[in-house]
Design a protein around this motif. Structure first.
Motif, short mmCIF file in Angstrom:
data_model
loop_
_atom_site.label_atom_id
_atom_site.label_comp_id
_atom_site.label_asym_id
_atom_site.label_seq_id
_atom_site.Cartn_x
_atom_site.Cartn_y
_atom_site.Cartn_z
N THR A 48 32.36 55.16 34.73
CA THR A 48 33.78 54.78 34.82
C THR A 48 34.27 54.61 36.25
O THR A 48 35.21 53.87 36.50
CB THR A 48 34.68 55.81 34.12
N ARG A 49 33.65 55.27 37.21
CA ARG A 49 34.17 55.25 38.58
C ARG A 49 33.27 54.56 39.59
O ARG A 49 33.67 54.35 40.73
CB ARG A 49 34.46 56.68 39.02
N PHE A 50 32.08 54.21 39.16
CA PHE A 50 31.14 53.52 40.06
C PHE A 50 30.67 52.23 39.38
O PHE A 50 29.49 52.05 39.10
CB PHE A 50 29.97 54.44 40.41
N THR A 51 31.62 51.36 39.11
CA THR A 51 31.34 50.11 38.41
C THR A 51 31.19 48.97 39.41
O THR A 51 31.60 49.08 40.57
CB THR A 51 32.48 49.78 37.44
N LEU A 52 30.66 47.86 38.93
CA LEU A 52 30.51 46.67 39.76
C LEU A 52 31.88 46.20 40.23
O LEU A 52 32.05 45.81 41.38
CB LEU A 52 29.80 45.57 38.97
N GLU A 53 32.87 46.25 39.34
CA GLU A 53 34.21 45.81 39.71
C GLU A 53 34.79 46.64 40.85
O GLU A 53 35.60 46.15 41.62
CB GLU A 53 35.15 45.89 38.50
N SER A 98 39.45 43.98 35.33
CA SER A 98 40.23 43.18 36.28
C SER A 98 40.97 44.07 37.27
O SER A 98 41.03 43.78 38.46
CB SER A 98 41.18 42.24 35.55
N GLU A 99 41.50 45.19 36.78
CA GLU A 99 42.19 46.12 37.69
C GLU A 99 41.20 46.76 38.65
O GLU A 99 41.53 47.01 39.81
CB GLU A 99 42.95 47.17 36.89
N GLY A 100 39.98 47.02 38.19
CA GLY A 100 38.94 47.55 39.08
C GLY A 100 38.60 46.56 40.18
O GLY A 100 38.42 46.94 41.33
N VAL A 102 40.60 44.18 41.37
CA VAL A 102 41.75 44.12 42.27
C VAL A 102 41.76 45.34 43.19
O VAL A 102 41.99 45.23 44.39
CB VAL A 102 43.07 44.00 41.47
N TYR A 103 41.47 46.51 42.63
CA TYR A 103 41.39 47.74 43.42
C TYR A 103 40.33 47.59 44.52
O TYR A 103 40.57 47.94 45.67
CB TYR A 103 41.04 48.92 42.50
N ARG A 104 39.18 47.05 44.15
CA ARG A 104 38.08 46.88 45.11
C ARG A 104 38.47 45.95 46.25
O ARG A 104 38.19 46.21 47.41
CB ARG A 104 36.86 46.33 44.36
N LEU A 105 39.13 44.85 45.92
CA LEU A 105 39.54 43.90 46.95
C LEU A 105 40.62 44.49 47.84
O LEU A 105 40.63 44.26 49.05
CB LEU A 105 40.01 42.59 46.31
N HIS A 106 41.51 45.29 47.26
CA HIS A 106 42.53 45.95 48.08
C HIS A 106 41.90 47.02 48.96
O HIS A 106 42.18 47.10 50.16
CB HIS A 106 43.62 46.57 47.20
N GLU A 107 41.02 47.82 48.38
CA GLU A 107 40.34 48.88 49.13
C GLU A 107 39.57 48.30 50.32
O GLU A 107 39.50 48.90 51.38
CB GLU A 107 39.38 49.64 48.21
N ALA A 116 48.10 42.89 45.43
CA ALA A 116 47.43 43.60 44.33
C ALA A 116 48.42 43.89 43.20
O ALA A 116 48.10 43.70 42.02
CB ALA A 116 46.81 44.90 44.85
N ASN A 117 49.61 44.33 43.55
CA ASN A 117 50.62 44.64 42.53
C ASN A 117 51.08 43.39 41.79
O ASN A 117 51.29 43.43 40.57
CB ASN A 117 51.81 45.37 43.15
N LEU A 118 51.24 42.29 42.50
CA LEU A 118 51.61 41.03 41.85
C LEU A 118 50.53 40.57 40.88
O LEU A 118 50.83 40.13 39.76
CB LEU A 118 51.87 39.94 42.90
N ILE A 119 49.29 40.66 41.30
CA ILE A 119 48.18 40.26 40.43
C ILE A 119 48.15 41.13 39.19
O ILE A 119 48.03 40.64 38.06
CB ILE A 119 46.83 40.32 41.19
N LYS A 120 48.23 42.45 39.38
CA LYS A 120 48.18 43.36 38.23
C LYS A 120 49.32 43.09 37.25
O LYS A 120 49.13 43.15 36.04
CB LYS A 120 48.19 44.82 38.69
#
Length: 153
Positions: A48-53, A98-100, A102-107, A116-120
């Motif tokens: 759940t926390r170490f995904t490709l996304e 998809s949220e993962g 977006v999180y990755r790209l923001h991180e 990120a918030n607009l996309i989500k």
């Protein structure tokens, strides 16, 4: 106090940060013993926390000398980011994945908090009030379009 899953996640992230290769190999049972939990708890954290996304590549080898290898994927250039996006999204994507992403790209500093918030907001199941699989297909098209526009600056 943090729960066991959060402690395991943080421990693995610390190990990854300290690794010169950006990868770690762990024995699931040894990690379970360290955190005094069942091995399935380790599986849960990793799946759940170490995904490709979220920017991780996970490999596992079963058997007597089995291990789990976790590697952090670093996105450097716009080309590799776009390749990563197309590989991850494909023709449809669920909300969690998809949220993962977006999180990755923001991180990684590729998009801002506002972006990120607009996309989500645009890809949430509340906004895309459609039946599956149409919702996941539309989400993929919107997400790809938004990310290509933002990342092709």
């Amino acid at each position: 106090m943090r729960n066991v899953s959060e402690m395991i996640e943080q421990h693995l992230k610390n190990m990854l940060q300290q690794s010169p290769e950006g990868a770690v190999e762990i024995q699931r049972n040894e990690l379970a013993d360290r955190f005094e939990c069942v091995p399935s708890q380790i599986n849960y954290v990793i799946s759940t926390r170490f995904t490709l996304e979220k920017g991780y590549l996970v490999e596992s080898k079963r058997g007597g000398g089995g291990y789990i290898r976790i590697q952090k994927i670093h996105l450097q250039s716009c080309g590799s980011i776009l390749d990563f996006i197309f590989h991850t999204i494909q023709d449809q994507i669920d909300q969690t994945s998809s949220e993962g992403l977006v999180y990755r790209l923001h991180e990684g500093g590729h998009i801002t908090v506002r972006e990120a918030n607009l996309i989500k907001a645009a890809i949430s199941r509340d906004t895309l009030n459609l039946k599956l699989p149409l919702r996941d297909q539309l989400r993929a098209r919107i997400l790809k379009s938004m990310l290509i526009t933002l990342l092709s600056k």
